[in-house]
Design a protein around this motif. Sequence first.
Motif, short mmCIF file in Angstrom:
data_model
loop_
_atom_site.label_atom_id
_atom_site.label_comp_id
_atom_site.label_asym_id
_atom_site.label_seq_id
_atom_site.Cartn_x
_atom_site.Cartn_y
_atom_site.Cartn_z
N UNK A 197 17.75 -11.34 -0.53
CA UNK A 197 17.33 -10.29 0.71
C UNK A 197 16.74 -10.94 1.93
N UNK A 198 17.28 -10.47 3.16
CA UNK A 198 16.64 -11.05 4.37
C UNK A 198 15.45 -9.92 4.73
N UNK A 199 15.56 -8.93 4.17
CA UNK A 199 14.39 -7.72 4.55
C UNK A 199 13.85 -7.08 3.39
N UNK A 200 12.64 -7.03 3.43
CA UNK A 200 11.75 -6.21 2.51
C UNK A 200 10.65 -5.88 2.91
N UNK A 201 10.35 -4.56 2.69
CA UNK A 201 9.36 -3.74 3.03
C UNK A 201 8.15 -3.81 2.17
N UNK A 202 6.80 -3.80 2.73
CA UNK A 202 5.58 -3.63 1.88
C UNK A 202 4.90 -2.31 2.60
N UNK A 203 3.76 -1.79 1.75
CA UNK A 203 3.15 -0.57 2.33
C UNK A 203 1.68 -1.70 2.75
N UNK A 213 -10.42 5.84 1.65
CA UNK A 213 -10.03 5.58 0.32
C UNK A 213 -9.06 6.42 -0.32
N UNK A 214 -8.62 7.62 0.21
CA UNK A 214 -7.46 8.40 -0.37
C UNK A 214 -6.29 7.83 -0.02
N UNK A 215 -6.15 7.25 1.42
CA UNK A 215 -5.14 6.61 1.81
C UNK A 215 -4.64 5.35 0.93
N UNK A 216 -5.66 4.66 0.69
CA UNK A 216 -5.61 3.25 -0.25
C UNK A 216 -5.11 3.59 -1.57
N UNK A 217 -5.65 4.67 -2.11
CA UNK A 217 -5.31 5.00 -3.35
C UNK A 217 -3.86 5.56 -3.53
N UNK A 218 -3.33 6.47 -2.51
CA UNK A 218 -2.12 6.99 -2.48
C UNK A 218 -1.00 5.97 -1.90
N UNK A 219 -1.29 5.21 -1.12
CA UNK A 219 -0.34 3.87 -1.08
C UNK A 219 -0.21 3.21 -2.00
N UNK A 220 -1.22 2.79 -2.85
CA UNK A 220 -0.95 2.01 -3.90
C UNK A 220 -0.19 2.72 -5.00
N UNK A 221 -0.41 3.93 -5.16
CA UNK A 221 0.39 4.70 -6.20
C UNK A 221 1.99 4.65 -5.62
N UNK A 222 2.22 5.15 -4.45
CA UNK A 222 3.50 5.04 -3.82
C UNK A 222 4.37 3.73 -3.96
N UNK A 223 3.61 2.55 -3.45
CA UNK A 223 4.14 1.67 -3.48
C UNK A 223 4.74 1.31 -4.89
N UNK A 230 1.95 -4.42 -1.67
CA UNK A 230 0.88 -3.95 -1.17
C UNK A 230 -0.09 -5.06 -0.17
N UNK A 231 -0.39 -4.71 0.92
CA UNK A 231 -0.94 -5.55 1.92
C UNK A 231 -2.17 -4.93 2.46
N UNK A 257 -10.83 -2.97 -5.38
CA UNK A 257 -10.68 -3.23 -6.84
C UNK A 257 -10.76 -1.83 -7.43
N UNK A 258 -11.71 -1.16 -7.05
CA UNK A 258 -11.92 0.34 -7.62
C UNK A 258 -10.81 1.38 -7.15
N UNK A 259 -10.06 0.86 -6.12
CA UNK A 259 -8.92 1.82 -5.66
C UNK A 259 -7.76 1.40 -6.12
N UNK A 260 -7.48 0.31 -7.07
CA UNK A 260 -6.40 -0.17 -7.69
C UNK A 260 -5.73 -1.05 -7.01
N UNK A 261 -6.30 -1.79 -5.91
CA UNK A 261 -5.91 -2.61 -5.10
C UNK A 261 -6.02 -4.28 -5.45
N UNK A 262 -5.50 -4.58 -6.66
CA UNK A 262 -5.64 -6.05 -7.30
C UNK A 262 -4.49 -6.12 -7.99
#
Length: 453
Positions: A197-203, A213-223, A230-231, A257-262
């Motif tokens: 791949x020459x092209x990969x997407x992250x959220x 915090x809602x956006x962080x949680x929902x972005x993690x779930x979507x990714x 996730x970045x 970390x509490x939002x699932x971001x590790x």
Amino acid sequence: MDRAVDRIVIEGAHVVTVTGQEFAGGHVVVEGNRITAVGPGPAPDRAGARVVDARGCLLTPGLVNTHHHLYQWVTRGLAVDATLFEWLTTLYPVWAGIDEHAVHTGATGALAALARSGCTTTTDHHYVFPREGGDVLGAEIRAAAEVGLRFHPTRGSMDLGRSAGGLPPDHVVEDTATILAASADAVARWHDPSPDSMLRIALAPCSPFSVTGDLMRESAALARELGVRLHTHLAETADEEDFCRERFGCTPTEYVADLGWTGSDVWFAHTVHLDDAAVKTIGTSGTGVAHCPTSNGRLGAGIARVRDLLDAGARVGLGVDGAASNEGTSLLEEVKHAVLFARAVGGPTALGVRRALELGTLGGAQVLGRAAEIGSIEPGKLADLAVWRLDGPLHADVADPVAALVLGAPPPLELLLVNGRPVVEAGEVRTVDGAAVAAACADVHRTLVAKAG
């Protein structure tokens, strides 16, 4: 871009694989877009190949940039003596005027600069989406294809405006539903999970002080549902530490970390202000870090605890950060500054020159989940390679070629291959017109500053 040569033989160089092997006067053979051989002495078979005489050169893997804001290339040189928060509040009104043309122009300039500094793979964290700006993410993806770099852009986001207690002005934020829909669409349109791949997407929600915090949680779930990474920015300044303690009652690392971001699918930019518990959390979870020493110094943010993070097990790569907080945008400079900053606080053994080169290559590949494909010189890996000329007056008498590259003046880049295709030759980017790009970038800069008033 020029068509790929089916077979390229590079020989006579000092080859640094970054896996522990080095070959003085060695060779690398490229067939199509992959490395097929590496070893000492001349290549055993040159038949039908373009032969690159690399005597006097150092051959390394292409550098991997794990954090950037490409569009900022057209807003360099503003708020040069400001803190991060002062710098952001100065530049948000300028960035509010970006559109497809501005982003494509700025990204082309920044990507060409990265190529000249030996970079073959770059990320981008784009989080400003003006309502009338058009398809700005598509604009930078087009620029990367034109310049020819392997690209990992992120669909960034901000939904916490100033009226709700965030830092960005309300007119540059989006609502959460719009962000999630656009994020899913970006993955559907562009993400290529294939090994070549020459092209990969992250959220990439922007930061604790610009998203909910809602956006962080929902972005993690979507990714995780879509199988992408996730970045986000984290712990860049003491101001962010204060913001999180006052608003959430915890450190930035505890908050995310509490939002699932590790985890191994997450990487943070900066991580300057970490306590011991945060270092342990990042390390034991296998979370990645984009170390951006030049930008951290330029903004007076501090020095990241790179040695401690490595010892704790974190995956650490290097990043130039936004062009407006790193006017040079040289990834090779980040390798040098990683060494100098680590030793400034930890002594002369805190980070060696070879380990720093590894951070800029294989370390970055590990952060992006591409270590099986890029980041080292091994048969079977993709042909992302940098050939540095070290026989000139600034480098010829430096005993250690890796020290010459990392600690010396930036050497001329003789050849840069990305996916087996030449992007830089004899120090010049061959895929775009450098003079035309520079003129276009200057014009866009003037337009954006005038528009902001």
